[in-house]
Design a protein around this motif. Structure first.
Motif, PDB file in Angstrom:
ATOM      1  N   ARG A 215       0.831  -1.218   0.000  1.00  0.00           N
ATOM      2  CA  ARG A 215       0.000   0.000   0.000  1.00  0.00           C
ATOM      3  C   ARG A 215       0.861   1.262   0.000  1.00  0.00           C
ATOM      4  NH1 ARG A 215      -2.097   3.407  -1.233  1.00  0.00           N
ATOM      5  NH2 ARG A 215      -3.833   4.676  -0.501  1.00  0.00           N
ATOM      6  N   PHE A 216       1.818   1.314   0.938  1.00  0.00           N
ATOM      7  CA  PHE A 216       2.538   2.578   1.121  1.00  0.00           C
ATOM      8  C   PHE A 216       3.787   2.722   0.249  1.00  0.00           C
ATOM      9  CE2 PHE A 216       0.039   2.193   5.066  1.00  0.00           C
ATOM     10  CZ  PHE A 216      -0.734   3.334   4.891  1.00  0.00           C
ATOM     11  N   LEU A 217       4.397   1.628  -0.144  1.00  0.00           N
ATOM     12  CA  LEU A 217       5.593   1.759  -0.993  1.00  0.00           C
ATOM     13  C   LEU A 217       5.288   1.532  -2.468  1.00  0.00           C
ATOM     14  CD1 LEU A 217       8.454   0.083   1.111  1.00  0.00           C
ATOM     15  CD2 LEU A 217       7.832   2.489   0.934  1.00  0.00           C
ATOM     16  N   LEU A 218       4.318   0.670  -2.759  1.00  0.00           N
ATOM     17  CA  LEU A 218       4.032   0.369  -4.167  1.00  0.00           C
ATOM     18  C   LEU A 218       2.725   0.998  -4.644  1.00  0.00           C
ATOM     19  CD1 LEU A 218       4.969  -3.457  -4.163  1.00  0.00           C
ATOM     20  CD2 LEU A 218       6.451  -1.516  -4.679  1.00  0.00           C
ATOM     21  N   PRO A 223      -9.251  -4.301  -1.295  1.00  0.00           N
ATOM     22  CA  PRO A 223     -10.636  -4.133  -0.808  1.00  0.00           C
ATOM     23  C   PRO A 223     -10.661  -4.019   0.724  1.00  0.00           C
ATOM     24  CG  PRO A 223     -10.344  -6.254  -1.951  1.00  0.00           C
ATOM     25  CD  PRO A 223      -9.016  -5.581  -1.947  1.00  0.00           C
ATOM     26  N   ALA A 224     -11.701  -3.380   1.227  1.00  0.00           N
ATOM     27  CA  ALA A 224     -11.801  -3.132   2.677  1.00  0.00           C
ATOM     28  C   ALA A 224     -11.617  -4.401   3.523  1.00  0.00           C
ATOM     29  CB  ALA A 224     -13.125  -2.459   2.989  1.00  0.00           C
ATOM     30  N   TYR A 227      -8.034  -4.986   4.545  1.00  0.00           N
ATOM     31  CA  TYR A 227      -7.525  -4.124   5.636  1.00  0.00           C
ATOM     32  C   TYR A 227      -8.101  -4.565   6.976  1.00  0.00           C
ATOM     33  CZ  TYR A 227      -5.950  -1.034   1.875  1.00  0.00           C
ATOM     34  OH  TYR A 227      -5.337  -0.528   0.759  1.00  0.00           O
ATOM     35  N   LEU A 228      -9.394  -4.940   6.959  1.00  0.00           N
ATOM     36  CA  LEU A 228     -10.034  -5.351   8.225  1.00  0.00           C
ATOM     37  C   LEU A 228      -9.391  -6.620   8.784  1.00  0.00           C
ATOM     38  CD1 LEU A 228     -13.808  -4.638   7.460  1.00  0.00           C
ATOM     39  CD2 LEU A 228     -12.278  -3.376   9.009  1.00  0.00           C
ATOM     40  N   SER A 229      -8.954  -7.509   7.878  1.00  0.00           N
ATOM     41  CA  SER A 229      -8.349  -8.771   8.359  1.00  0.00           C
ATOM     42  C   SER A 229      -7.017  -8.522   9.071  1.00  0.00           C
ATOM     43  CB  SER A 229      -8.152  -9.747   7.194  1.00  0.00           C
ATOM     44  OG  SER A 229      -7.102  -9.308   6.352  1.00  0.00           O
ATOM     45  N   LYS A 398      -8.410 -11.902   0.309  1.00  0.00           N
ATOM     46  CA  LYS A 398      -7.574 -11.668  -0.882  1.00  0.00           C
ATOM     47  C   LYS A 398      -8.098 -12.406  -2.100  1.00  0.00           C
ATOM     48  CE  LYS A 398      -3.249 -10.790  -1.175  1.00  0.00           C
ATOM     49  NZ  LYS A 398      -2.446  -9.888  -1.951  1.00  0.00           N
ATOM     50  N   GLN A 399      -9.021 -13.375  -1.894  1.00  0.00           N
ATOM     51  CA  GLN A 399      -9.487 -14.224  -3.003  1.00  0.00           C
ATOM     52  C   GLN A 399     -10.258 -13.426  -4.045  1.00  0.00           C
ATOM     53  OE1 GLN A 399     -11.264 -17.505  -0.986  1.00  0.00           O
ATOM     54  NE2 GLN A 399     -10.300 -18.975  -2.336  1.00  0.00           N
TER      55      GLN A 399
END
Ligand code: 3PG
Length: 399
Positions: A215-218, A223-224, A227-229, A398-399
């Motif tokens: 997220r921050f480097l690439l 999907p939300a 992040y929640l996981s 991630k699926q």
């Protein structure tokens, strides 16, 4: 197309292997063998009267009435060399396809079971060695050296095919090897300071590092639910860390650095291996050799032969001469488990691989707690369970 086949023998073989004749008296194949199976049954088609295949056609997918399974039917028209009219043979792929899928599942299951078992043995011997001989830089170097030697011998004796590599291959492998070296040493330093189970609980947080780096480097977005996981992963690891009875900051940071390094290793691996033809086993062999070259000077600088000699003498006096077999076991099993894991990665998707990796950590955590009688508080175990459950949620999201 000419197919040399003995028709009478072929008929007999068809009824024996593939089912009954159809009412019309024409041979009906209930299944069609895969190319490998055809190869293995080559002897069934010995030459007497040549058969001419006049057409070979994937007809359609036919949904069976009494089952939900789909059948791939193939029609093959053929006639004997001395006949003018073709005979029709219907070939049905469904059973053979199911067999191939089942065979593939068994193969992946065997890969996974071998990978976990080898990993458990590596972790146990690695910790036994580190308890008696606390030199993680040397033990990391020895595991890479042993693997490199095993592969050089395999190539020289023809047990494994020597890969064809070029300068470009080694250049793209370099960042992967650098990240692999850092991740390996950091994990070994961690295990020299804390319980094996604690290192692996923290290492189950690797997906969180993967998402944050992507997220921050690439600049990748997810999907939300992904992040929640991360909440249970980070929360579970944090709970396990604060309640760890034998917490050590170097051990904790070693596992965290290892997570970060392995995320970069995976990113570089994906980029570097696109379009390359070196298989999993040889790819890992080359990775070991390059990592060994990178690590050796740093290991000498960090610990050095004088400390190693004194430490070795001390370990042998405590454990006995068989200490050398512990070192050999940790080195050999390190190479074998990584080799099998890279071979598995060749066969399965990264997602299945990451689920397999999480299951592997559960095996290691449980086995090491039992073998080393690691004291563990219920709240600490709860933290580990939450973190591991989080990695499953992550895989699903991630699926
Ligand atoms: C190592 O020494 O490289 C680590 O133990 C590897 O850990 P992992 O393969 O379980 O991530």
């Amino acid at each position: 197309m000419l197919c040399s086949a003995k028709q009478s023998l072929a008929r007999l073989t068809l009824s024996n292997h593939f089912g009954e004749k159809s009412p019309s008296g024409k041979p009906h194949f209930s299944s069609f063998p895969s190319p490998q199976i055809l190869k293995s049954r080559k002897s069934d088609l010995s030459a007497s009267k040549p058969l001419y295949i006049s057409s070979f056609d994937f007809k359609h997918f036919d949904k069976s009435k009494d089952s939900n399974s789909q059948k791939a039917l193939t029609q093959c028209n053929a006639y004997e060399a001395h006949r003018s009219q073709p005979i029709t043979i219907n070939l049905d792929f469904a059973n053979e396809e199911a067999q191939v899928v089942a065979g593939q599942r068994i193969k992946i299951g065997l890969y996974f079971a071998t990978w976990w078992a080898l990993n458990v043995v590596f972790n146990i011997y690695n910790k036994k060695v580190l308890n008696a001989f606390p030199f993680p830089w040397l033990t990391s170097t020895l595991s890479l050296a042993t693997g490199s030697l095993m592969m050089l011998v395999s190539w020289a004796t023809g047990i494994a095919e020597t890969p064809k590599t070029d300068v470009e291959f080694w250049k793209t492998l370099f960042p992967v090897a650098l990240a692999h070296t850092i991740g390996h040493v950091a994990a070994t330093v961690s295990m020299s300071k804390v319980a094996v189970s604690f290192t692996h609980i923290i290492k189950s947080g690797e997906p969180a590092f993967s998402v944050l780096v992507s997220r921050f480097l690439l600049g990748e977005t997810f999907p939300a639910p992904v992040y929640l996981s991360l909440l249970p992963i980070i929360g579970g690891c944090a709970l396990a860390a604060v309640t760890e009875l034998n917490f050590n900051m170097t051990g904790f940071m070693g596992a965290m650095v290892s997570n970060l390094a392995f995320v970069f290793r995976n990113i570089f691996s994906k980029r570097g291996m696109k379009g390359k033809s070196v298989g999993g086993m040889n790819y890992y062999a080359c990775l070991s050799m390059l990592s060994l070259l990178i690590l050796t000077p740093f290991a000498i600088a960090a610990e050095g032969p004088q400390m190693w000699a004194a430490g070795w003498e001390n370990a042998v006096s405590q454990i006995g001469p068989h200490f050398i077999w512990w070192v050999a076991a940790q080195s050999v099993f390190y190479h074998l488990y990584n080799q099998v894991s890279y071979m598995s990665l060749n066969e399965i998707s990264p997602l299945t691989f990451s689920i397999g990796n999480t299951m592997k950590r559960i095996s290691v955590i449980v086995a090491s707690i039992i073998i080393f009688c690691t004291p563990i508080q219920p709240v600490n175990a709860l933290g580990a369970a939450i973190a591991i459950f989080g990695t499953f949620l992550y895989s699903q999201a991630k699926q």
